[in-house]
Write an enzyme that holds these catalytic residues in place. Structure first.
Site, PDB file in Angstrom:
ATOM      1  N   ARG A   1      -7.977  -4.720   4.316  1.00 49.98           N
ATOM      2  CA  ARG A   1      -7.735  -4.010   3.055  1.00 49.98           C
ATOM      3  C   ARG A   1      -9.034  -3.552   2.388  1.00 49.98           C
ATOM      4  O   ARG A   1      -9.350  -3.951   1.283  1.00 49.98           O
ATOM      5  CB  ARG A   1      -6.934  -4.874   2.081  1.00 49.98           C
ATOM      6  CG  ARG A   1      -5.587  -5.301   2.603  1.00 49.98           C
ATOM      7  CD  ARG A   1      -4.807  -6.085   1.552  1.00 49.98           C
ATOM      8  NE  ARG A   1      -3.515  -6.529   2.088  1.00 49.98           N
ATOM      9  CZ  ARG A   1      -2.643  -7.259   1.409  1.00 49.98           C
ATOM     10  NH1 ARG A   1      -2.924  -7.621   0.164  1.00 49.98           N
ATOM     11  NH2 ARG A   1      -1.508  -7.627   1.968  1.00 49.98           N
TER      12      ARG A   1
ATOM     13  N   ASP B   1      -7.315  -5.279  -6.851  1.00 49.62           N
ATOM     14  CA  ASP B   1      -6.101  -4.552  -6.483  1.00 49.62           C
ATOM     15  C   ASP B   1      -5.776  -3.512  -7.551  1.00 49.62           C
ATOM     16  O   ASP B   1      -5.936  -3.765  -8.754  1.00 49.62           O
ATOM     17  CB  ASP B   1      -4.925  -5.504  -6.312  1.00 49.62           C
ATOM     18  CG  ASP B   1      -4.959  -6.241  -4.977  1.00 49.62           C
ATOM     19  OD1 ASP B   1      -5.939  -6.064  -4.220  1.00 49.62           O
ATOM     20  OD2 ASP B   1      -4.013  -6.992  -4.686  1.00 49.62           O
TER      21      ASP B   1
ATOM     22  N   ASP C   1      -5.700 -14.191  -3.279  1.00 48.38           N
ATOM     23  CA  ASP C   1      -5.015 -12.940  -2.967  1.00 48.38           C
ATOM     24  C   ASP C   1      -6.081 -11.854  -2.827  1.00 48.38           C
ATOM     25  O   ASP C   1      -6.940 -11.941  -1.967  1.00 48.38           O
ATOM     26  CB  ASP C   1      -3.974 -12.628  -4.039  1.00 48.38           C
ATOM     27  CG  ASP C   1      -3.049 -11.487  -3.646  1.00 48.38           C
ATOM     28  OD1 ASP C   1      -2.962 -11.177  -2.438  1.00 48.38           O
ATOM     29  OD2 ASP C   1      -2.404 -10.903  -4.522  1.00 48.38           O
TER      30      ASP C   1
END
Length: 451
Positions: free
Chosen positions: A317, A265, A261
């Protein structure tokens, strides 16, 4: 001798950039206890004005730890013990503590993916049952095999998710690496420095045939998650997939089998975070700031500063932002690939402008490889505006001042406004973008501390 000279030059650049004497040791430490230099770094607090994490009470981590709460961890069990002794309750342990990591800690050890698998789970059976030709594409998997996959995932999560309590500093010694684990920060006042994070692999990724036109595999773990955490300083760390990139995974059910992933984050009401002098490389979904478009716990939060970081060969991202006032300055972006699916050696975008976001990008340097259109660097995810100042772009051998937002707006729909509505006040010296490649390549990522 030549390597020593280069290393000394890098240490000098570190001191110039950060105001901290990242001195090189005369010889590697060999004892059980950390060296005086390491101890000094372990007790260092975030300097004043160094990004959003300096706001309010500032970020001091475990700097107040007494001698009984300074630890050296060599494996997962020792790391969990140093963080409080019980992973289930360590997030509630607010005792000031400093944890040094020595060597390689494997979050899965001594287990393998097979050890985590539920007796009712078989990958071959799962693939056969949920093949789109059998299951279709209109609903997500359900039934005994999916239930067994979920139980398998819970088994792995109990092993690889490592909780960190408030008032904690974690520092990596020379060569320190955490592999196959997801460190989680849900609390206030945490410092994480000089660690290499690799390969937070998901043994049991979920299959979603409704995700896009061809379906997708989705994974659970980041190498480091700031989930609701506040006053967090992440500094001089290195993040990647290590020797297990998604590009090396097989194609299953018609899509690349994705086992990773994010790298870092920052989500679910996290706030007042500074990420500095860190190196993110060879990964797809790099950094998500805000995980939902719903106006709930993120309103007025997700205030994050990213400065003097290096992003090399990452697919997307870097970061993707919702809600937060995010200051991006003096970062280096190296994009060597042509556009396309990252798992097939492609590139998607870097700055994701999501709903309610307020990105302020200042004096960043972007190196674009052959075939990369500057208009792809910014991506619309529902945001209305961002501010961009002082970007330099190297493309086709030429360096020139370029507005990447303007490049997007020239071809993108809808267009994105050019004023994020705020001006950052908490920051270190913002250098001209022309200085960024030398400074960041010399200083970002882990540095050489005594072992």
């Amino acid at each position: 001798m030549r390597l020593r000279v280069i290393a000394a030059a890098a240490a000098g650049a570190l001191a110039l950039a950060t105001g901290v004497a990242w001195a090189l040791p005369a010889a590697a430490g060999t004892g059980t206890d950390p060296t005086p230099l390491a101890l000094r770094l372990g007790r260092q607090t975030l300097p004043a004005n160094d990004g959003w994490a300096a706001g309010g009470t500032g970020t001091t981590g475990g700097s107040a730890a007494d001698g009984a709460h300074v630890f050296v961890a060599h494996n997962r069990a020792e790391l969990v013990a140093a963080l409080g002794g019980d992973n289930a309750t360590n997030a509630e342990n607010a005792t000031p503590k400093i944890v040094f990591v020595r060597g390689v800690i494997d979050g899965n050890a001594p287990f393998t993916c097979a050890d985590h698998a539920d007796p009712g789970y078989s990958l071959d059976a799962f693939l056969a049952a949920y093949d789109p030709a059998v299951w279709g594409r209109t609903s997500k998997p359900s039934g005994p095999l999916e239930d067994a996959r979920v139980r398998s995932a819970k088994n792995q999560a109990a092993q690889v998710n490592i909780n960190i309590g408030a008032n904690t500093t974690i520092v990596g010694l020379r060569g320190a690496r955490i592999v196959g684990a997801n460190l989680q920060v849900h609390v206030d006042n945490v410092i994480i420095r000089n660690l290499e994070f690799q390969d937070a692999r998901d043994c049991f990724p979920a299959w979603d045939p409704t995700d896009g036109s061809a379906g997708n595999w989705n994974s659970n773990y980041d190498t480091l998650s700031v989930t609701g955490g506040t006053h967090v300083w992440i500094d001089h760390d290195t993040f990647s997939d290590g020797a297990n990139p998604d590009s090396g995974q097989p194609v299953r059910l018609g899509r690349r089998y994705q086992v990773h992933d994010g790298l870092l984050d920052i989500t679910k009401g996290a706030d007042l975070v500074t990420v500095s002098y860190s190196y993110f490389h060879d990964h797809d979904k790099t950094m998500l700031i805000g995980s939902t478009d719903s106006p709930t716990y993120d309103v007025g939060k997700l205030r994050v500063t990213l400065h003097d970081n290096r992003f090399e060969n990452v697919g997307q991202r870097a970061p993707r932002v919702r809600y937060g006032q995010v200051h991006l300055y003096n970062n280096l972006y190296q994009v060597p690939q042509a556009t396309g699916d990252f798992a097939e050696s492609g590139y998607s975008y870097s700055w994701g402008v999501g709903k309610f976001s307020a990105v302020y990008a200042e004096n960043n340097f972007v190196a674009l490889g052959d075939g990369v259109d500057p208009a792809t660097f910014v991506h619309y995810w529902g945001g209305t505006a961002m501010t961009e100042l002082g970007t330099l772009v190297r493309s086709a051998g030429t360096v020139r001042a370029t507005s990447l937002l303007a490049a997007y707006n020239a071809v993108g729909t809808p267009t994105i406004g050019t004023d994020a509505g705020w001006t950052p006040a908490l920051h270190t010296t913002v250098l001209p973008a022309i200085a960024v490649p030398f400074l960041v390549i010399a200083t970002a990522g882990t540095i050489c501390l005594p072992a």
